[in-house]
Design a protein around this motif. Structure first.
Motif, PDB file in Angstrom:
ATOM      1  N   LEU A  78       0.813  -1.217   0.000  1.00  0.00           N
ATOM      2  CA  LEU A  78       0.000   0.000   0.000  1.00  0.00           C
ATOM      3  C   LEU A  78       0.847   1.268   0.000  1.00  0.00           C
ATOM      4  N   ALA A  79       1.921   1.288   0.791  1.00  0.00           N
ATOM      5  CA  ALA A  79       2.733   2.507   0.888  1.00  0.00           C
ATOM      6  C   ALA A  79       3.264   2.919  -0.466  1.00  0.00           C
ATOM      7  N   GLN A  80       3.623   1.941  -1.298  1.00  0.00           N
ATOM      8  CA  GLN A  80       4.123   2.261  -2.636  1.00  0.00           C
ATOM      9  C   GLN A  80       3.037   2.938  -3.462  1.00  0.00           C
ATOM     10  N   ALA A  81       1.795   2.456  -3.357  1.00  0.00           N
ATOM     11  CA  ALA A  81       0.692   3.044  -4.118  1.00  0.00           C
ATOM     12  C   ALA A  81       0.435   4.487  -3.683  1.00  0.00           C
ATOM     13  N   VAL A  82       0.469   4.717  -2.387  1.00  0.00           N
ATOM     14  CA  VAL A  82       0.236   6.072  -1.870  1.00  0.00           C
ATOM     15  C   VAL A  82       1.396   6.978  -2.254  1.00  0.00           C
ATOM     16  N   ASP A  83       2.617   6.478  -2.066  1.00  0.00           N
ATOM     17  CA  ASP A  83       3.809   7.259  -2.359  1.00  0.00           C
ATOM     18  C   ASP A  83       3.891   7.643  -3.832  1.00  0.00           C
ATOM     19  N   SER A  84       3.361   6.781  -4.707  1.00  0.00           N
ATOM     20  CA  SER A  84       3.449   6.994  -6.146  1.00  0.00           C
ATOM     21  C   SER A  84       2.263   7.756  -6.721  1.00  0.00           C
ATOM     22  N   GLY A  85       1.303   8.101  -5.879  1.00  0.00           N
ATOM     23  CA  GLY A  85       0.137   8.824  -6.362  1.00  0.00           C
ATOM     24  C   GLY A  85      -0.895   7.961  -7.056  1.00  0.00           C
ATOM     25  N   LEU A  86      -0.808   6.648  -6.878  1.00  0.00           N
ATOM     26  CA  LEU A  86      -1.780   5.753  -7.513  1.00  0.00           C
ATOM     27  C   LEU A  86      -3.084   5.663  -6.735  1.00  0.00           C
ATOM     28  N   ALA A  87      -3.039   5.963  -5.446  1.00  0.00           N
ATOM     29  CA  ALA A  87      -4.205   5.805  -4.573  1.00  0.00           C
ATOM     30  C   ALA A  87      -4.877   7.152  -4.330  1.00  0.00           C
ATOM     31  N   GLU A  88      -6.140   7.234  -4.631  1.00  0.00           N
ATOM     32  CA  GLU A  88      -6.915   8.454  -4.440  1.00  0.00           C
ATOM     33  C   GLU A  88      -7.074   8.784  -2.956  1.00  0.00           C
ATOM     34  N   ASP A  89      -7.003  10.048  -2.608  1.00  0.00           N
ATOM     35  CA  ASP A  89      -7.306  10.484  -1.251  1.00  0.00           C
ATOM     36  C   ASP A  89      -8.827  10.462  -1.083  1.00  0.00           C
ATOM     37  N   ILE A  90      -9.313   9.592  -0.181  1.00  0.00           N
ATOM     38  CA  ILE A  90     -10.762   9.418  -0.015  1.00  0.00           C
ATOM     39  C   ILE A  90     -11.238   9.930   1.343  1.00  0.00           C
ATOM     40  N   THR A  91     -10.415  10.731   1.985  1.00  0.00           N
ATOM     41  CA  THR A  91     -10.699  11.166   3.358  1.00  0.00           C
ATOM     42  C   THR A  91     -12.070  11.811   3.495  1.00  0.00           C
ATOM     43  N   ALA A  92     -12.398  12.713   2.593  1.00  0.00           N
ATOM     44  CA  ALA A  92     -13.626  13.502   2.741  1.00  0.00           C
ATOM     45  C   ALA A  92     -14.881  12.717   2.408  1.00  0.00           C
ATOM     46  N   GLU A  93     -14.761  11.689   1.563  1.00  0.00           N
ATOM     47  CA  GLU A  93     -15.965  11.001   1.068  1.00  0.00           C
ATOM     48  C   GLU A  93     -16.301   9.712   1.806  1.00  0.00           C
ATOM     49  N   ILE A  94     -15.302   9.081   2.421  1.00  0.00           N
ATOM     50  CA  ILE A  94     -15.548   7.757   2.985  1.00  0.00           C
ATOM     51  C   ILE A  94     -16.250   7.864   4.327  1.00  0.00           C
ATOM     52  N   GLU A  95     -17.157   6.936   4.603  1.00  0.00           N
ATOM     53  CA  GLU A  95     -17.920   6.898   5.852  1.00  0.00           C
ATOM     54  C   GLU A  95     -17.478   5.682   6.643  1.00  0.00           C
ATOM     55  N   MET A  96     -16.637   5.905   7.634  1.00  0.00           N
ATOM     56  CA  MET A  96     -16.036   4.806   8.372  1.00  0.00           C
ATOM     57  C   MET A  96     -16.968   4.281   9.462  1.00  0.00           C
ATOM     58  N   PRO A  97     -16.918   2.974   9.731  1.00  0.00           N
ATOM     59  CA  PRO A  97     -17.661   2.425  10.867  1.00  0.00           C
ATOM     60  C   PRO A  97     -17.185   3.061  12.179  1.00  0.00           C
ATOM     61  N   SER A  98     -18.000   2.998  13.196  1.00  0.00           N
ATOM     62  CA  SER A  98     -17.645   3.640  14.467  1.00  0.00           C
ATOM     63  C   SER A  98     -16.629   2.831  15.264  1.00  0.00           C
ATOM     64  N   ASP A  99     -16.676   1.514  15.148  1.00  0.00           N
ATOM     65  CA  ASP A  99     -15.810   0.650  15.952  1.00  0.00           C
ATOM     66  C   ASP A  99     -14.754   0.038  15.047  1.00  0.00           C
ATOM     67  N   LEU A 100     -13.636   0.740  14.866  1.00  0.00           N
ATOM     68  CA  LEU A 100     -12.627   0.310  13.910  1.00  0.00           C
ATOM     69  C   LEU A 100     -11.676  -0.715  14.509  1.00  0.00           C
ATOM     70  N   SER A 101     -11.220  -1.629  13.662  1.00  0.00           N
ATOM     71  CA  SER A 101     -10.144  -2.519  14.072  1.00  0.00           C
ATOM     72  C   SER A 101      -8.863  -1.713  14.224  1.00  0.00           C
ATOM     73  N   GLN A 102      -7.909  -2.296  14.913  1.00  0.00           N
ATOM     74  CA  GLN A 102      -6.617  -1.643  15.114  1.00  0.00           C
ATOM     75  C   GLN A 102      -5.958  -1.350  13.777  1.00  0.00           C
ATOM     76  N   TYR A 103      -6.032  -2.301  12.842  1.00  0.00           N
ATOM     77  CA  TYR A 103      -5.412  -2.090  11.540  1.00  0.00           C
ATOM     78  C   TYR A 103      -6.124  -0.990  10.766  1.00  0.00           C
ATOM     79  N   GLU A 104      -7.453  -0.988  10.785  1.00  0.00           N
ATOM     80  CA  GLU A 104      -8.195   0.044  10.050  1.00  0.00           C
ATOM     81  C   GLU A 104      -7.836   1.433  10.560  1.00  0.00           C
ATOM     82  N   ALA A 105      -7.731   1.580  11.853  1.00  0.00           N
ATOM     83  CA  ALA A 105      -7.377   2.880  12.416  1.00  0.00           C
ATOM     84  C   ALA A 105      -6.005   3.329  11.933  1.00  0.00           C
ATOM     85  N   SER A 106      -5.100   2.381  11.705  1.00  0.00           N
ATOM     86  CA  SER A 106      -3.738   2.729  11.283  1.00  0.00           C
ATOM     87  C   SER A 106      -3.675   3.226   9.845  1.00  0.00           C
ATOM     88  N   LEU A 107      -4.730   2.997   9.068  1.00  0.00           N
ATOM     89  CA  LEU A 107      -4.716   3.415   7.668  1.00  0.00           C
ATOM     90  C   LEU A 107      -4.923   4.915   7.502  1.00  0.00           C
TER      91      LEU A 107
END
Length: 413
Positions: A98-127
């Motif tokens: 994943l880091a390579q995709a983000v670093d290379s600009g292949l992964a869209e920034d979805i911060t504003a649009e995504i609706e996250m569940p309230s009870d996140l796993s430890q891994y999900e929170a780290s993303l």
């Protein structure tokens, strides 16, 4: 400045990140979007296509379709496609990629649009990093001990709860080349697999590859984990040089009583053998430490997709992350966990009774170590180069780890 080889895929991605979308938008009718993975045609991931079908039936703006690409060349294929302005709309990857995709600009920034569940796993929170999110969790795969209880009954043994009991059972069942007590990957022919297996053993001994300040290889705990693995190899408890498909077949044929595998494999094994479906059970590893590895698969939106396709991808991912669908995925994916920190339900146990012995929790460690980021491939390579020498008996465990520590530090400079 960090040293190490820069992937040709990264260069392609950087040069082409501004290319036009992947296609599928425009014209009359719903916008077609795609979701890629390497096992969407095989159990248990084939059940995910039901989630896609339900999403398609729930609205008429988008149609999501699965895109299955063989694992061997999966990451190279999808990253090359995305770097050329093509490829799937949503791309599921190993967490280490994943880091390579983000670093290379292949992964869209979805911060504003995504609706996250309230009870996140430890891994999900780290993303979410520095307030930005470029991916969400598709599936999480905790590693556990899979046990053929019928084989244990033959030697009047109980499921091992301590490391010493585990060793005793493995030794008693070893009668090479007919049967072995255990198996794990131990060559660079399967880099990901060997790293996963070693991670389980060193975490079980209380060690870690790194922390946020850098590599932590030259510690007694890491040395204990590696030494234990080498003892299993040197004593013939494991089939030397055997690849994962071969020893997995030996397990379901009743020739190996114990394995460390992801929970999803318990269902795969049960489907392959009626006898094993009756006798397989799942437990945490028999180590003093409770830490275990989780092989995680995040999914990101292809930055080269058209605006319509990106909107469709967000709509589908928000649907996938809804509470009802998260519960449906946990129940249907036979041991796979998801974005939310959910426990297995009674429906899960009814369909997969062997999972009752697993204590689902939120403590799984991602097999990508902290503080490594996009240098993970180089970091792992210098360590495995030294571990190959250790396992071959060319250097001691301590000397190999000391050199790996020095090489890993240089990689992250």
């Amino acid at each position: 400045m960090r040293r190490g080889l820069i992937s040709g895929l990264t260069i392609v991605a950087l040069a082409t990140a501004g290319c036009s979308g992947v296609g599928g938008g425009g014209g009359d009718g719903p916008v077609e979007i795609t979701f890629s993975h390497w096992a969407l045609t095989a159990p248990p991931f084939d059940q995910f296509t039901e989630v896609m079908a339900d999403f398609n039936a729930s609205q008429d703006e988008y149609v999501v379709k699965p895109e299955n690409i063989p694992y061997k060349d999966y990451h190279r294929t999808v990253y090359t496609q995305a770097g050329a302005g093509e490829g799937p709309t949503m791309i599921s990857v190993d967490s280490s990629e994943l880091a390579q995709a983000v670093d290379s600009g292949l992964a869209e920034d979805i911060t504003a649009e995504i609706e996250m569940p309230s009870d996140l796993s430890q891994y999900e929170a780290s993303l979410e990093v520095d307030g930005a999110r470029h991916a969400v969790t598709f599936t999480r795969h905790p590693y556990a001990m899979l046990v053929n209880t019928a084989m244990l009954e033959e030697i009047d043994a109980e499921i091992p709860e301590t490391y010493n009991d585990f060793v005793d059972i493995a030794q008693e069942w070893t009668d090479a080349p007919d049967t072995y007590g255990f198996a794990f990957r131990h060559t660079t022919a399967d880099t990901n697999g060997w790293w996963l297996d070693m991670s389980n053993w060193i975490h079980g001994a209380g060690g870690y590859w790194s922390d946020e300040s850098g590599p932590t290889l030259d510690t007694p705990e890491v040395a204990e984990g590696i030494s234990r693995m080498k003892e299993f190899l040197d004593s013939g408890i494991i089939p030397e040089g055997t690849d994962a498909p071969t020893y997995r077949r030996l397990f379901w044929e009743g020739k190996i009583p114990l394995l460390f595998e992801s929970l999803a494999f318990s269902g795969i094994f049960a489907a392959q053998s009626e006898d094993l479906a009756e006798s397989i059970e799942v437990r945490k590893h028999p180590f003093a430490e409770d830490s275990y590895v989780s092989s995680n698969n995040p999914v990101f939106v292809n930055a080269s997709a058209s605006d319509e396709e990106k909107a469709g991808a967000i709509a589908f991912l928000n649907y996938m992350l809804s509470d009802d669908v998260q519960e449906e995925m946990v129940d249907s994916l036979a041991g796979s966990l998801v974005s939310s920190d959910l426990e297995f339900s009674e429906a899960t146990f009814e369909n997969n009774p062997w999972l009752r012995g697993w204590e689902a929790d939120n403590s799984g460690l991602d097999f990508t170590p902290p503080g490594v980021g996009p240098e993970f491939q180089n970091f792992r390579k210098v360590i495995l180069d030294q571990m190959e020498r250790v396992f071959a008996g060319e250097v001691s465990v301590e000397d190999g780890l000391a050199q790996a520590q020095e090489d890993a530090e240089a990689t992250l400079e």
